[in-house]
Scaffold this active site. Structure first.
Site, PDB file in Angstrom:
ATOM      1  N   LYS A 178       0.863  -1.179   0.000  1.00 22.47           N
ATOM      2  CA  LYS A 178       0.000   0.000   0.000  1.00 22.47           C
ATOM      3  C   LYS A 178       0.900   1.229   0.000  1.00 22.47           C
ATOM      4  O   LYS A 178       1.411   1.655   1.032  1.00 22.47           O
ATOM      5  CB  LYS A 178      -0.932   0.066   1.205  1.00 22.47           C
ATOM      6  CG  LYS A 178      -2.013   1.158   1.039  1.00 22.47           C
ATOM      7  CD  LYS A 178      -2.429   1.810   2.321  1.00 22.47           C
ATOM      8  CE  LYS A 178      -1.583   2.995   2.710  1.00 22.47           C
ATOM      9  NZ  LYS A 178      -1.727   4.169   1.802  1.00 22.47           N
ATOM     10  N   GLY A 209      -4.900   3.237  -1.572  1.00 23.80           N
ATOM     11  CA  GLY A 209      -5.975   3.584  -0.663  1.00 23.80           C
ATOM     12  C   GLY A 209      -5.512   4.414   0.507  1.00 23.80           C
ATOM     13  O   GLY A 209      -4.325   4.754   0.629  1.00 23.80           O
ATOM     14  N   GLY A 211      -4.760   5.235   4.495  1.00 20.98           N
ATOM     15  CA  GLY A 211      -4.210   4.474   5.608  1.00 20.98           C
ATOM     16  C   GLY A 211      -5.269   3.984   6.564  1.00 20.98           C
ATOM     17  O   GLY A 211      -5.199   2.863   7.076  1.00 20.98           O
ATOM     18  N   VAL A 214      -7.250   1.006   3.932  1.00 21.36           N
ATOM     19  CA  VAL A 214      -6.417  -0.086   3.410  1.00 21.36           C
ATOM     20  C   VAL A 214      -5.302  -0.441   4.387  1.00 21.36           C
ATOM     21  O   VAL A 214      -5.042  -1.622   4.653  1.00 21.36           O
ATOM     22  CB  VAL A 214      -5.851   0.292   2.029  1.00 21.36           C
ATOM     23  CG1 VAL A 214      -4.845  -0.756   1.552  1.00 21.36           C
ATOM     24  CG2 VAL A 214      -6.982   0.433   1.016  1.00 21.36           C
ATOM     25  N   GLY A 215      -4.640   0.572   4.941  1.00 23.55           N
ATOM     26  CA  GLY A 215      -3.574   0.288   5.901  1.00 23.55           C
ATOM     27  C   GLY A 215      -4.087  -0.430   7.127  1.00 23.55           C
ATOM     28  O   GLY A 215      -3.473  -1.385   7.616  1.00 23.55           O
ATOM     29  N   GLU A 253       9.612   1.936  10.802  1.00 24.42           N
ATOM     30  CA  GLU A 253      10.607   3.020  10.668  1.00 24.42           C
ATOM     31  C   GLU A 253       9.810   4.305  10.716  1.00 24.42           C
ATOM     32  O   GLU A 253       9.043   4.610   9.805  1.00 24.42           O
ATOM     33  CB  GLU A 253      11.389   2.866   9.358  1.00 24.42           C
ATOM     34  CG  GLU A 253      12.615   3.770   9.292  1.00 24.42           C
ATOM     35  CD  GLU A 253      12.316   5.069   8.576  1.00 24.42           C
ATOM     36  OE1 GLU A 253      12.172   6.093   9.289  1.00 24.42           O
ATOM     37  OE2 GLU A 253      12.221   5.077   7.353  1.00 24.42           O
ATOM     38  N   CYS A 287      13.062  11.595   7.148  1.00 26.53           N
ATOM     39  CA  CYS A 287      12.913  11.263   8.563  1.00 26.53           C
ATOM     40  C   CYS A 287      14.241  11.351   9.312  1.00 26.53           C
ATOM     41  O   CYS A 287      14.257  11.539  10.526  1.00 26.53           O
ATOM     42  CB  CYS A 287      12.303   9.882   8.710  1.00 26.53           C
ATOM     43  SG  CYS A 287      13.095   8.625   7.693  1.00 26.53           S
ATOM     44  N   GLU A 387       9.047  16.903  15.097  1.00 28.34           N
ATOM     45  CA  GLU A 387       9.502  16.682  13.723  1.00 28.34           C
ATOM     46  C   GLU A 387       8.731  17.620  12.793  1.00 28.34           C
ATOM     47  O   GLU A 387       7.506  17.531  12.682  1.00 28.34           O
ATOM     48  CB  GLU A 387       9.295  15.229  13.310  1.00 28.34           C
ATOM     49  CG  GLU A 387       9.838  14.928  11.928  1.00 28.34           C
ATOM     50  CD  GLU A 387       9.692  13.465  11.541  1.00 28.34           C
ATOM     51  OE1 GLU A 387      10.599  12.926  10.889  1.00 28.34           O
ATOM     52  OE2 GLU A 387       8.664  12.866  11.905  1.00 28.34           O
TER      53      GLU A 387
END
Length: 486
Positions: A178, A209, A211, A214-215, A253, A287, A387
């Site tokens: 995905k 899709g 998150g 679908v996630g 991650e 990141c 972040e």
């Protein structure tokens, strides 16, 4: 591209699932926006739980045969993928420029290259990797973990897809990918690459899709044995919670707030200029970006002047313009977040050295962020702790080496850290004290063989090379495999 409104499942491009009997129901879609001009240039289909189930079932059917292939057979497949990828690399780069705003040079030389590099690296690993060994009379075997859900972000699409797909294929796993709905077109081209390279039916599947749909369905699915997720820490927590009920392996991650310690013996102007370039790379959307520059308090004024001058050399513009050093950030949500954090930095008393809020002076549309540098940042400020994921650098002063290490390690994150020193031994000593998954000493070249992953809320597990391969393997012990000699 003709497959935008389809998914790749069981070796074919298929229409999204529809409700029973609803033949004429419109496909649920989302527009893909060019961040350089804020205009939609295509749409993609959005998957449902039914699409996920179809893809997982295809992967499950394919697992029995693909996991039984030999390393030599998988090597041949991986080499075919490299060959085909090379023929589509420009197409992938063009898509990256359009969908997430990567400037042309970055898209072809770095973004698309990193995908290729991961496949080349896993080939060299697999050529020498042993999946079994004898320990006394016990056979220790490493076997494919099973069906894997791969959930990837929008900021480095090919890097994050390839560093999951390549080791999964090498291990003998089957998978459902995905990709991010923000940068999906390069992923669809990637699926075409795998199809042309001869990946067997059901081994690789792709469902676009959201998150939350679908996630989440992939994370909860009982026939998924592992989830490999790259994205925000907030989303990673949701993935882990969704996966917990089925006790599947979860590799993550996640976010970072990496410190860049410039020690007092280093060539400060050169180190600062390189540090500014590093945070501005990919418009700060990395990141592991060195977003906190730690410098000796006694040299604060010198650092500010060098940083201000360095920032002035970066041109922000459309990703398709060869003169652009920085393209836009990838989407409106990210643009608004960055603008909000820049404003908070000002409100909390940090000094704007370069950039600041709002669009660059020569831009009136697009998600362009002014390359921004703050000085007089204290470790407790929001911009020093959260972040930002944009071209925003915080300069923080330290009293001595111990103070620098303390400030650097004082974070909920631990993905990466950077150390600059003219004395290699001194730099190595400081690096050994850093609590992060990867330490970059004196701005080295990227290494596809180095382990990549974080401490604390930056995730768990490691990617790249053999470290990534072993995330997709289960360990089996067969006790008494060999008879004890009389």
């Amino acid at each position: 591209m003709t497959q935008n409104l389809k998914f790749y499942i069981d070796g074919e491009w298929v229409e999204p699932a529809r409700e029973a009997g609803a033949v004429d129901t419109a496909v649920n879609t989302v527009e893909v926006i060019d961040p350089s001009n804020e205009e939609a240039f295509t749409s993609i289909a959005l998957g449902s739980e039914a699409d996920v189930d179809r893809a997982v079932k295809a992967a499950r059917r394919a697992f029995a045969s693909y996991s039984a292939t030999t390393a030599s057979e998988r090597l041949e497949l991986l080499r075919n993928i490299v060959r085909v990828y090379q023929t589509r690399r420009q197409d992938i780069a063009d898509a990256l420029t359009r969908e997430m705003g990567a400037p042309l040079k970055l898209a072809i030389e770095t973004q698309s290259y990193m995908g290729l590099a991961h496949f080349e690296k896993i080939i060299s690993v697999l050529e020498n990797y042993s999946f079994s060994e004898m320990r006394g009379t016990t056979l220790v075997a490493k076997e494919a973990i099973g069906v894997c859900a791969l959930i990837t972000p929008w900021n480095w699409p090919m890097n994050q897809i390839a560093c999951k797909v390549a080791p999964a294929l090498a291990a003998g796993c089957t998978m459902v990918l995905k990709p991010s709905e923000v940068s999906p077109i390069s992923s669809l081209i990637f699926a075409e690459v795998l199809h042309e390279a001869g990946v067997p039916k059901g081994v690789f599947n792709l469902v676009n899709g959201l998150g939350a749909v679908v996630g989440d369905a992939l994370s909860r699915h009982p026939d998924v044995d592992m989830v490999s997720f790259t994205g925000s820490t907030r989303a990673g927590v949701l993935v882990a919670k969704a996966a917990a009920d089925t006790v599947k392996r979860v590799h993550q991650e996640l976010g970072g707030k990496s410190a860049n310690i410039i020690l007092d013996d280093e060539n400060l102007p050169e180190a600062v200029r390189k540090g500014v370039a590093a945070i501005f790379r990919n418009s700060g959307q990395s990141c592991n970006a060195p977003s906190r520059m730690l410098v000796p308090l006694s040299r604060r004024d010198e650092v500010v002047e060098v940083a201000r001058e360095a920032a002035s050399n970066f041109r922000v513009g459309p990703a398709s313009d060869p003169k652009s050093d920085l393209g836009p950030v990838a989407n409106r949500t990210q643009f608004d977040k960055i603008q909000g954090l820049i404003s908070i930095g000002i409100q909390e008393g940090a000094t704007v050295v370069a950039g600041g809020p709002g669009l660059p002076d020569d831009r009136n549309r697009g998600y362009f962020v002014r390359p921004t540098i703050f000085a007089d940042v204290t470790p407790d400020m929001t911009i020093a702790r959260e972040e930002i994921f944009g071209p925003v650098l915080s300069i923080i002063g330290y009293a001595d080496e111990d103070d620098a290490v303390r400030i650097a390690n004082d974070s909920i994150y631990g993905l990466a850290a950077y150390v600059q020193s003219a004395d290699v031994a001194k730099g190595q000593r400081v690096a050994s004290r850093m609590r992060a998954g990867t330490i970059y000493l004196n701005y080295p070249a990227w290494d596809s063989g180095a382990p990549f992953g974080g401490y604390r809320q930056s995730g768990n597990g490691r990617e790249y090379a053999d470290f990534g391969l072993e995330e997709f393997l289960e360990v089996k012990g067969v006790v008494g495999y060999a008879k004890v000699s009389a």
